[in-house]
Scaffold this motif. Structure first.
Motif, PDB file in Angstrom:
ATOM      1  N   SER A 103      -6.486 -39.908  16.137  1.00  0.00           N
ATOM      2  CA  SER A 103      -7.954 -38.820  16.495  1.00  0.00           C
ATOM      3  C   SER A 103      -9.036 -39.738  17.254  1.00  0.00           C
ATOM      4  O   SER A 103      -9.517 -40.180  17.097  1.00  0.00           O
ATOM      5  CB  SER A 103      -7.681 -37.466  16.071  1.00  0.00           C
ATOM      6  OG  SER A 103      -6.204 -37.130  15.745  1.00  0.00           O
ATOM      7  N   LYS A 142     -15.296 -41.100  13.799  1.00  0.00           N
ATOM      8  CA  LYS A 142     -16.490 -40.326  13.284  1.00  0.00           C
ATOM      9  C   LYS A 142     -17.213 -41.883  12.528  1.00  0.00           C
ATOM     10  O   LYS A 142     -16.712 -42.376  11.983  1.00  0.00           O
ATOM     11  CB  LYS A 142     -16.286 -39.455  12.621  1.00  0.00           C
ATOM     12  CG  LYS A 142     -17.710 -39.215  11.213  1.00  0.00           C
ATOM     13  CD  LYS A 142     -18.646 -38.707  12.758  1.00  0.00           C
ATOM     14  CE  LYS A 142     -20.249 -38.606  11.778  1.00  0.00           C
ATOM     15  NZ  LYS A 142     -20.937 -37.557  12.039  1.00  0.00           N
ATOM     16  N   SER A 172      -5.694 -33.335  14.231  1.00  0.00           N
ATOM     17  CA  SER A 172      -6.668 -33.866  15.837  1.00  0.00           C
ATOM     18  C   SER A 172      -7.752 -33.615  15.710  1.00  0.00           C
ATOM     19  O   SER A 172      -8.593 -34.088  17.523  1.00  0.00           O
ATOM     20  CB  SER A 172      -6.310 -32.612  16.578  1.00  0.00           C
ATOM     21  OG  SER A 172      -6.005 -31.275  16.442  1.00  0.00           O
ATOM     22  N   THR A 173      -8.703 -33.623  15.199  1.00  0.00           N
ATOM     23  CA  THR A 173     -10.446 -33.798  15.646  1.00  0.00           C
ATOM     24  C   THR A 173     -10.990 -34.453  14.500  1.00  0.00           C
ATOM     25  O   THR A 173     -10.348 -35.456  13.278  1.00  0.00           O
ATOM     26  CB  THR A 173     -11.175 -32.169  15.197  1.00  0.00           C
ATOM     27  OG1 THR A 173     -10.611 -32.183  13.743  1.00  0.00           O
ATOM     28  CG2 THR A 173      -9.941 -31.088  16.369  1.00  0.00           C
ATOM     29  N   PHE A 226     -12.101 -32.709   7.212  1.00  0.00           N
ATOM     30  CA  PHE A 226     -11.924 -32.498   8.157  1.00  0.00           C
ATOM     31  C   PHE A 226     -10.621 -31.440   8.477  1.00  0.00           C
ATOM     32  O   PHE A 226     -10.198 -30.719   7.002  1.00  0.00           O
ATOM     33  CB  PHE A 226     -11.279 -33.727   8.941  1.00  0.00           C
ATOM     34  CG  PHE A 226      -9.794 -34.073   7.375  1.00  0.00           C
ATOM     35  CD1 PHE A 226      -8.501 -33.643   8.317  1.00  0.00           C
ATOM     36  CD2 PHE A 226     -10.001 -34.548   7.020  1.00  0.00           C
ATOM     37  CE1 PHE A 226      -8.026 -33.727   6.835  1.00  0.00           C
ATOM     38  CE2 PHE A 226      -9.414 -34.836   6.090  1.00  0.00           C
ATOM     39  CZ  PHE A 226      -8.425 -34.299   6.099  1.00  0.00           C
ATOM     40  N   LEU A 237      -8.915 -26.768  15.712  1.00  0.00           N
ATOM     41  CA  LEU A 237      -9.184 -27.832  16.712  1.00  0.00           C
ATOM     42  C   LEU A 237     -10.398 -28.277  17.474  1.00  0.00           C
ATOM     43  O   LEU A 237     -10.100 -28.604  18.335  1.00  0.00           O
ATOM     44  CB  LEU A 237      -8.376 -26.721  18.007  1.00  0.00           C
ATOM     45  CG  LEU A 237      -7.246 -26.520  17.513  1.00  0.00           C
ATOM     46  CD1 LEU A 237      -6.055 -25.792  18.593  1.00  0.00           C
ATOM     47  CD2 LEU A 237      -5.828 -27.527  17.154  1.00  0.00           C
ATOM     48  N   GLN A 238     -11.100 -28.222  16.975  1.00  0.00           N
ATOM     49  CA  GLN A 238     -12.694 -29.080  16.593  1.00  0.00           C
ATOM     50  C   GLN A 238     -13.298 -28.568  15.853  1.00  0.00           C
ATOM     51  O   GLN A 238     -13.144 -28.647  14.681  1.00  0.00           O
ATOM     52  CB  GLN A 238     -13.618 -27.554  18.246  1.00  0.00           C
ATOM     53  CG  GLN A 238     -13.447 -26.127  16.906  1.00  0.00           C
ATOM     54  CD  GLN A 238     -15.103 -25.602  17.845  1.00  0.00           C
ATOM     55  OE1 GLN A 238     -15.715 -25.167  17.850  1.00  0.00           O
ATOM     56  NE2 GLN A 238     -14.200 -23.734  18.488  1.00  0.00           N
ATOM     57  N   GLN A 239     -14.089 -29.616  15.961  1.00  0.00           N
ATOM     58  CA  GLN A 239     -15.265 -30.554  14.902  1.00  0.00           C
ATOM     59  C   GLN A 239     -15.738 -29.783  14.156  1.00  0.00           C
ATOM     60  O   GLN A 239     -16.376 -28.744  14.582  1.00  0.00           O
ATOM     61  CB  GLN A 239     -15.942 -32.108  15.398  1.00  0.00           C
ATOM     62  CG  GLN A 239     -16.669 -32.618  14.182  1.00  0.00           C
ATOM     63  CD  GLN A 239     -17.064 -33.388  14.777  1.00  0.00           C
ATOM     64  OE1 GLN A 239     -17.858 -33.414  16.166  1.00  0.00           O
ATOM     65  NE2 GLN A 239     -17.277 -34.857  13.699  1.00  0.00           N
TER      66      GLN A 239
END
Length: 303
Positions: A13, A16, A86-87, A105, A211-213
């Protein structure tokens, strides 16, 4: 990739990158994969041929050609099923006396047809990477005085927080449901008691996922976790899509948790009673449904 990892249906994914000494150069990178592994890539060497996946408890680095590469952590549910990441992670230095990094996460994915109606339990994690660093001739180097260690995937080394009550919104906030969360201690100081290596919070709604950071609330230690229960089934079915409105509409949530210990904010940040004041009358809520659309009356969140 190393043969010790199940690579079928997997994928890395979004990463960072972290610049430890603020010199404009990336020193380490964290990234999850669809098998629930949280990886760390060490780029501190001035020789790019030495860049590799960090190893834990043995040598400092792991060459991709060797099948002993280990993730920092592998996310699994209570049944041992892997939880997809997934992020990209969110990272901050540990400020509880332990040094190292907290790597936060959430789990969850919505890629395949089967993902849409999944009832799998997903989780928000904050994992402590205990690696310490020092500057040698102006270059970031791992401090060998502390042995970097991975975190057990059975969660025995992690603290936990839970949702403990829900509250109906009032007044201008009546379209929302609010929730209070636990305030359990998570200790990193061996002199105080048993040491933890992070914490986790199981998302309580069936099929809820990240589903988002995750980002920080107002540049503080507070994580603002936006999670969803995806819409599915445009014809009233959970197994088929159509151009009709979703049979099950999306539900979304905002949860505020401290990256260090998972505790809710220590000051009121959500206006449950709808009086436009953020105070003790709101009952210490720190999680809210967003399916009606967030407004400044509900939360003073700054993005």
């Amino acid at each position: 990739p190393p043969t010790s990892i199940d690579v079928v249906g997997n994928g890395l994914s979004a990463p960072k990158p972290v610049d430890i000494n603020s010199d404009g150069k990336v020193d380490v990178v964290y990234a999850g994969d669809l098998k629930g592994n949280l990886w760390k890539f060490d780029l501190t060497s001035t020789n790019s041929s030495d860049w590799a996946v960090s190893d834990w408890g043995t040598t400092a680095l792991c060459n991709w050609q060797i099948a002993v590469c280990k993730p920092l952590f592998t996310a699994t549910d209570a049944a041992g099923t892997r939880q997809a990441i997934s992020t990209p992670p969110t990272v901050k230095a540990n400020d509880r006396g332990a040094g190292g990094m907290m790597v936060a996460f959430g789990t969850g994915v919505n890629v395949t047809d089967a993902d849409r109606s999944s009832s799998a339990v997903n989780t928000v994690y904050s994992i402590h990477d205990n690696t310490l660093y020092k500057l040698v001739s102006g270059k970031v180097t791992i401090d060998s005085s502390v042995t970097p260690k991975a975190v057990n995937k059975d969660k025995s080394e992690l603290g936990t927080q839970t949702q403990i009550a829900d509250w109906a919104g009032q007044g201008y906030s009546s379209a929302y449901n609010f929730f209070t969360l636990s305030n359990n201690d998570v200790n990193y100081d061996a002199a105080v008691g048993p040491v933890k290596k992070g914490w986790y919070f199981n998302l309580p709604t069936t099929g809820e996922r990240v589903l988002q950071q995750i980002f920080f609330y107002d540049a503080s230690n507070i994580l603002a976790v936006k999670s969803v229960q995806p819409a599915y089934g445009g014809n009233g079915s959970s197994t088929a899509e159509s151009c009709e409105p979703a049979g099950t509409p999306e539900k979304s949530y905002l949860t505020l948790l401290n990256i260090m210990d998972g505790k809710p904010p220590s000051i009121p940040v959500m206006n449950r009673n709808g009086d436009a004041f953020f105070n003790a009358a709101d009952g210490g809520v720190s999680r809210v449904t967003l399916n009606a659309g967030a407004t400044s009356v509900v939360t003073n969140l700054k993005t």
